[in-house]
Scaffold this motif. Structure first.
Motif, short mmCIF file in Angstrom:
data_model
loop_
_atom_site.label_atom_id
_atom_site.label_comp_id
_atom_site.label_asym_id
_atom_site.label_seq_id
_atom_site.Cartn_x
_atom_site.Cartn_y
_atom_site.Cartn_z
N PHE A 39 1.08 -1.03 0.27
CA PHE A 39 0.04 -0.29 0.09
C PHE A 39 1.53 1.37 0.00
O PHE A 39 0.63 2.20 -0.68
CB PHE A 39 -0.87 0.15 1.11
CG PHE A 39 -2.16 -1.23 1.28
CD1 PHE A 39 -2.48 -1.68 0.08
CD2 PHE A 39 -2.40 -1.33 2.28
CE1 PHE A 39 -3.50 -3.02 -0.11
CE2 PHE A 39 -3.67 -2.08 2.58
CZ PHE A 39 -4.02 -3.30 1.29
N TRP A 40 1.85 1.12 0.75
CA TRP A 40 3.05 2.21 0.94
C TRP A 40 3.49 2.72 -0.19
O TRP A 40 4.23 3.71 -1.16
CB TRP A 40 3.88 2.73 2.12
CG TRP A 40 4.24 3.43 2.37
CD1 TRP A 40 5.67 3.79 1.80
CD2 TRP A 40 4.43 4.86 3.04
NE1 TRP A 40 5.80 5.10 2.64
CE2 TRP A 40 5.40 5.20 2.48
CE3 TRP A 40 2.87 4.87 3.21
CZ2 TRP A 40 4.80 7.11 3.43
CZ3 TRP A 40 2.47 6.20 4.24
CH2 TRP A 40 3.61 7.12 4.03
N GLY A 41 3.94 1.85 -1.18
CA GLY A 41 4.64 1.58 -2.19
C GLY A 41 6.36 1.46 -2.10
O GLY A 41 7.33 1.68 -2.50
N THR A 42 6.77 0.82 -1.18
CA THR A 42 7.70 0.60 -0.94
C THR A 42 8.22 -0.12 -0.20
O THR A 42 7.62 -1.21 0.37
CB THR A 42 8.56 1.91 -0.50
OG1 THR A 42 10.19 2.03 0.08
CG2 THR A 42 7.97 2.08 1.64
N GLY A 43 9.77 -1.21 0.02
CA GLY A 43 9.96 -2.30 0.78
C GLY A 43 10.21 -3.36 -0.13
O GLY A 43 9.54 -3.52 -1.58
N LYS A 44 10.94 -4.58 0.86
CA LYS A 44 10.40 -6.23 -0.02
C LYS A 44 9.28 -6.80 0.79
O LYS A 44 9.30 -7.10 2.09
CB LYS A 44 11.99 -6.48 0.32
CG LYS A 44 13.45 -6.21 -1.05
CD LYS A 44 13.95 -6.77 -0.38
CE LYS A 44 15.29 -5.43 -1.71
NZ LYS A 44 16.17 -6.56 -1.26
N GLY A 45 9.24 -7.67 -0.09
CA GLY A 45 8.39 -8.57 0.53
C GLY A 45 8.55 -10.23 0.97
O GLY A 45 8.87 -10.72 -0.59
#
Length: 508
Positions: free
Chosen positions: A148-154
């Motif tokens: 949702f935020w649009g940053t990081g790694k899943g």
């Protein structure tokens, strides 16, 4: 430490792994791996420590170095469509068109890779199988928050690399669609925009040196002349300079160098380095979009934008001939557009102030002109009367000694008839005398009324009212004091009368 989003505290055995700062969410910006961390996305190991839910855990749950990294794509349309509200990034060169249109407004062409990416994203958001227990649900919610935020790694599987979440992913919530003006300049106009990392005042004060420097960049050819079309202020102390180059041939004719040709010259590596030394941060052409480019932009939704929202944006376009929808991805793009709009609002207000001053000056000139016209009309009337008197005297002298002719006699009869009609009591003269009498009476009464009429300034009237109010309050207070004194005097008189009666009875 069991679960930490922020910067690491003192750790032992492992150096902190720094990541790129997240957009507007500093808590996910940097993390570190610790020797005694309860969470780890690496292979499961027996740490011998107490887990999140109590008991001895055989699997870790750590964030490693993945969260908070950005791919550098959050600039949105800044490099594709250019700064401000223009679309200068598009030109007629095929390579540039492919870079701009393919990078911004088209979907990936590799279907298997895109399919695998969607499957991995869905797995990371809904059903990660990294730990095999109830903590996978927490990890899914964490991945959803990152998406949702649009940053990081899943992270979702030990055997598959994590999914990179960017602001272009379809689950990012910080997206909107705005509208930008399309340029209407031809390629033959040769307009090229250069964005300088300097203030407008500095550019204007050194405009001549700038023109000479650009001429040197073009090779110092005497047949070329650099001209400045316009200078405009941009946010963040930047300035937009629009230039064009005129090429003169030996036979005396001249033409403007096409915008695409000039832009291609500026994009050469050595030329671009020289422009950067002058402070140029961006160069782009200012040419109108071809119908094919507009069609391709509208038919292909930008990456991460819902096609339904894109279609609705095309329907809601207030002026499809002058405006084109553009996506706004992330707060950085929204802030950029907000700064541009504020800058344009200031420029419009400045222009309105200039127009207002011009209107005021024109009104003053109009008043002066009207007064002069009235003065010239009066002078013309006086000159006409004087000319008529001169003509009458000249005609009398010219006709002196001649008998009255037939046409003159006929004219005299007509004048006598008109004179009799005017002098008749019930005709024009009587009515004119009556009107003159009424006008004199109205002027007399008006003069009397005007003599009796007077005006008081509003501030003075307010002061008079305040003074009278204070006087009235003082009189009221004085009257109350007098009444109290009268009551006291009556009591004193009553007491004296009783004392006199008592003394008279004693003496008797």
């Amino acid at each position: 430490m069991a679960f930490n989003f922020g910067a690491p505290s003192g750790t032992s055995g492992t150096a902190a792994a720094t990541a790129a700062p997240a957009v507007g969410f500093g808590g996910f910006g940097t993390t570190s791996t610790t020797a005694g961390s309860a969470f780890s996305f690496s292979a499961p190991a027996n740490t011998g420590t107490t887990g999140l839910f109590g008991g001895t855990q055989t699997k870790g749950f750590g964030f490693g170095t993945g969260f908070g990294t950005t791919t550098g794509s959050s600039t949105g349309l800044g490099t594709g469509l250019g700064t401000g509200l223009g679309f200068g990034g598009f030109n007629t060169q095929q390579q540039q068109q492919q870079t701009t249109l393919g990078g911004l407004f088209s979907q990936p062409t590799q279907a298997p890779t895109q399919s695998n990416q969607l499957i991995n994203t869905a797995s990371a958001l809904s059903a990660p199988t990294l730990l095999g227990d109830e903590r996978d649900a927490i990890l899914a919610k964490w991945n959803q928050l990152q998406a949702f935020w649009g940053t990081g790694k899943g992270y979702f599987n030990n055997n598959i690399p994590p999914v990179e979440f960017t602001q272009e992913n379809p689950f990012c919530r910080f997206k909107a669609v705005g509208y930008s003006c399309m340029p209407n300049n031809k390629d033959e106009d040769g307009l090229v925009v250069l964005v300088f990392n300097k203030k407008e005042t500095d550019i204007r004060s050194q405009q001549q040196q700038l023109v000479e420097s650009l001429h040197k960049v073009l090779g110092g050819n005497q047949t070329l002349t650099v001209n400045v079309e316009g200078i405009k202020t941009l946010p963040d102390d930047q300035t937009e300079v629009v230039i064009y180059v005129v090429e003169r041939s030996p036979n005396g004719t001249s033409r403007r160098v096409p915008a695409t040709t000039l832009y291609a010259h500026f994009e050469q590596t050595n030329i671009k380095t020289q422009l950067q030394q002058l402070g140029v941060t961006l160069s782009m052409t200012r040419t109108e979009l071809s119908p094919a480019q507009i069609k391709q932009l509208l038919q292909n939704p930008p990456a991460g934008v819902d096609p339904i929202i894109w279609e609705q944006a095309k329907v809601d376009n207030p002026d499809s001939e002058k405006l084109i929808p553009v996506p706004m991805v992330g707060f950085k793009e929204l802030l950029r557009r907000l700064k541009v709009q504020d800058q344009m609002t200031k420029q419009h207000q400045t222009r309105l102030d200039i127009i207002s001053e011009d209107i005021s000056e024109l009104q003053k000139n109009q008043t002066t002109t009207m007064a002069k016209i009235a003065q010239y009309k009066r002078k013309l009337m006086d000159l006409s009367h004087r000319t008529l008197q001169v003509l009458i005297k000249q005609e009398i002298q010219r006709k002196s000694g001649y008998a009255i002719q037939a046409d003159e006699e006929q004219l005299r009869v007509q004048l006598d008839t008109i004179q009799c009609e005017l002098n008749a009591p019930t005709q024009f003269k009587g009515r004119l005398n009556e009107l003159m009498s009424q006008i004199r009476m109205q002027n007399h009464f008006g003069a009397v009324k005007s003599e009796e009429r007077y005006y008081i300034d509003a501030d003075l009237l307010r002061e008079i009212k305040q003074h009278l109010k204070q006087q009235q309050e003082g009189l009221s207070h004085l009257i109350s004091i007098i009444k109290d004194d009268l009551e006291d005097i009556k009591l004193v008189e009553h007491g004296l009368n009783e004392t006199i009666h008592i003394r008279g009875g004693v003496f008797s």
